[in-house]
Design an enzyme around this catalytic site. Structure first.
Site, PDB file in Angstrom:
ATOM      1  N   GLY A 122     -20.668   6.622   3.308  1.00  0.00           N
ATOM      2  CA  GLY A 122     -19.619   6.918   2.327  1.00  0.00           C
ATOM      3  C   GLY A 122     -20.220   6.838   0.938  1.00  0.00           C
ATOM      4  N   GLY A 153     -18.417   7.632  -2.125  1.00  0.00           N
ATOM      5  CA  GLY A 153     -17.378   7.770  -3.141  1.00  0.00           C
ATOM      6  C   GLY A 153     -17.558   6.654  -4.153  1.00  0.00           C
ATOM      7  N   ASN A 154     -16.451   6.216  -4.754  1.00  0.00           N
ATOM      8  CA  ASN A 154     -16.545   5.178  -5.792  1.00  0.00           C
ATOM      9  C   ASN A 154     -17.287   3.942  -5.287  1.00  0.00           C
ATOM     10  OD1 ASN A 154     -15.226   2.507  -6.906  1.00  0.00           O
ATOM     11  ND2 ASN A 154     -15.141   3.992  -8.560  1.00  0.00           N
ATOM     12  N   ALA A 155     -16.851   3.418  -4.139  1.00  0.00           N
ATOM     13  CA  ALA A 155     -17.449   2.166  -3.646  1.00  0.00           C
ATOM     14  C   ALA A 155     -18.916   2.368  -3.277  1.00  0.00           C
ATOM     15  CB  ALA A 155     -16.651   1.650  -2.452  1.00  0.00           C
ATOM     16  N   GLY A 156     -19.219   3.403  -2.508  1.00  0.00           N
ATOM     17  CA  GLY A 156     -20.586   3.622  -2.028  1.00  0.00           C
ATOM     18  C   GLY A 156     -21.579   3.896  -3.152  1.00  0.00           C
ATOM     19  N   LYS A 170       0.855  -1.194   0.000  1.00  0.00           N
ATOM     20  CA  LYS A 170       0.000   0.000   0.000  1.00  0.00           C
ATOM     21  C   LYS A 170       0.883   1.234   0.000  1.00  0.00           C
ATOM     22  CE  LYS A 170      -4.483   0.762   0.250  1.00  0.00           C
ATOM     23  NZ  LYS A 170      -5.524  -0.155  -0.187  1.00  0.00           N
TER      24      LYS A 170
HETATM   25  N1  GLU Z   1      -7.368   0.045  -3.334  1.00  0.00           N
HETATM   26  C1  GLU Z   1      -8.073  -1.173  -3.554  1.00  0.00           C
HETATM   27  C2  GLU Z   1      -8.053  -2.042  -2.315  1.00  0.00           C
HETATM   28  O1  GLU Z   1      -7.877  -1.573  -1.202  1.00  0.00           O
HETATM   29  C3  GLU Z   1      -7.588  -1.904  -4.805  1.00  0.00           C
HETATM   30  C4  GLU Z   1      -6.137  -2.202  -4.849  1.00  0.00           C
HETATM   31  C5  GLU Z   1      -5.670  -2.735  -6.191  1.00  0.00           C
HETATM   32  O2  GLU Z   1      -6.464  -2.795  -7.116  1.00  0.00           O
HETATM   33  O3  GLU Z   1      -4.491  -3.100  -6.269  1.00  0.00           O
HETATM   34  O4  GLU Z   1      -8.296  -3.219  -2.392  1.00  0.00           O
END
Ligand code: GLU
Length: 422
Positions: A223, A225-228, A127
């Site tokens: 939330g 954003g993209n996910a919500g 990350k």
């Molecule tokens: N940011 C996303 C996660 O937390 C996707 C990470 C990715 O696609 O490598 O799973």
């Protein structure tokens, strides 16, 4: 990532911030370690494997200059944590956030390791985070960053710049080095809503094993954003679930006991920048939303929103953790005692990295799939992973969260043993 380091000063290790002064230790990395410790004890993991899995394999901290629009130069700080690569190259997003810390990034990198293992894709976990507020930066200022995959406040455009930068340095096109790219530049169809789709598939499977009727279930999304946003659409499209009672974003929330129209909420957010004051709904705080008497609660924003303090007041029967780390370990214990069925984060939100993996495969083979193929493969992966975890939950008479750790940690430990590391 070579390009990430190339022009930047870096140091091998960062100093952790002390945990915040609360009765519950809300340091995300301390939490991630506590979760691992529990799984290690149940699995009877040997000391060396356990010790290795408690710490990241590699970390870098970078300071880099960005020329601002007014001509001044500002120095930003970023982190990259490569947590464990026993099962394959480390994979994980990078976040822009004003309150980013090394311990948050460490925790998220650990969770990426369990995430890629629980869905059984040949990748490790990593990350990155940059301390900045993208809402205060212009488009050309943001272009100075580099990104291996999207996370909080990221867009396909930013991935495109990073891929272009790396390709320029290499002297040839290298689309597979970054995922979440726009489709015309080697992105995968189905990546944009993959996190939410994967999560909704796990809710669908939970409805089967718990025997509840998804179309009638009431739910709230914290939330937007993209996910919500995609979750709101896909709950409706995939499950026929029409009783979305509340949504929120960083500025506040809205509630309607008769149900919200997700399309109207999205249009309002696009127009005003927030869901707040959307017509036909009453105001609700983020805190109150988490305590609503809904059947399904879908935290889709940031970590630590359900803690030891508010968990006793949570009324949902199912929590689908689309965010990373929304519940603290103390909250998990309380929720477990209350009989709440939690679909843990690194299972629930693994659809994103799963389609990132599909994107890498498509880039490497130069063979691009139809959206329906991506969706079908994602569905198979998520369904199988849900049931891998559910079977362990039943066999061990434990929670979904502990069961997910048992599945994931065992897979990573096995890879470490096969490599001869431990
Ligand atoms: N940011 C996303 C996660 O937390 C996707 C990470 C990715 O696609 O490598 O799973």
């Amino acid at each position: 990532m070579g390009f990430f380091l190339s022009s930047l000063h870096f140091s091998a290790r960062c100093v952790s911030k002390p945990p915040p002064m609360t009765t519950e230790n809300l340091n995300p990395f301390a939490m991630a370690q506590a979760q691992l410790d529990e799984a290690a004890a149940i699995l009877g993991l040997d000391k060396a494997t356990h010790a290795m899995l408690r710490e990241p394999m590699r970390e870098i901290r970078v300071h880099f200059p960005v020329k601002m629009d007014n001509g001044s130069v500002r120095v930003f700080q970023g982190f990259r944590v490569q947590y464990n690569d026993a099962r394959g190259p480390t994979k994980g997003g990078i976040r822009f956030h004003p309150e980013e810390t090394i311990d948050t990034v460490r925790a998220l990198a650990a969770w990426m390791t369990w995430k890629t293992a629980v869905v059984n894709i040949p990748l490790g976990g990593g990350k990155g985070g940059v301390i900045c507020n993208p809402k205060e930066l212009s488009t050309s200022e943001i272009e100075e960053q580099d990104v291996p995959a999207p996370d909080v406040y990221m867009t396909p455009q930013i991935m495109a710049w990073m891929m272009d930068e790396y390709s320029t340095m290499m002297g040839h096109n290298e689309p597979g080095v970054i995922t979440g790219k726009p489709v015309p530049l080697g992105g995968s169809l189905g990546r944009a809503d993959a996190t939410a789709r994967g999560g909704v598939i796990t809710i669908r499977e939970a409805a089967k094993v718990l025997n509840f009727n998804a179309p009638e279930a009431t739910y709230a999304i914290q939330g937007f954003g993209n996910a919500g946003q995609h979750a709101a659409r896909l709950m409706r499209e995939l499950l026929g679930a029409r009783r979305l009672l509340a949504v929120s974003d960083s500025r506040g929330g809205i509630y309607n006991a008769d149900g919200l129209d997700w399309q109207a909420v999205l249009a309002h957010k696009e127009e005003t920048g927030s869901v707040v004051s959307c017509p036909g709904a009453q105001a609700i705080t983020n805190e109150a939303l988490l305590e609503l008497p809904v059947q399904i609660l879908i935290p889709s924003a940031l970590e630590n929103v359900i803690t030891g303090a508010n968990a006793p007041r949570v009324q949902a029967k199912v929590i689908a953790e689309l965010a990373n780390g929304p519940s603290t370990p103390e909250a998990d214990v309380t929720l477990r005692k209350k009989g709440v069925f939690t679909i843990p984060d690194f299972l629930c939100n693994a659809g994103g990295v799963t389609v990132s993996y599909f994107e890498m495969v498509q880039n490497q083979t130069n063979d691009y799939w139809e959206e329906s193929d991506v969706v079908a493969r994602l569905d198979r992966k998520m369904t199988q992973s849900f049931h891998d975890v559910y079977r362990v939950r039943e066999a061990q008479k434990t929670s979904m969260s502990t069961a997910a750790y048992l599945v994931a940690v065992q897979r990573v430990a096995e890879a470490m043993k096969l490599r001869g590391w431990v």
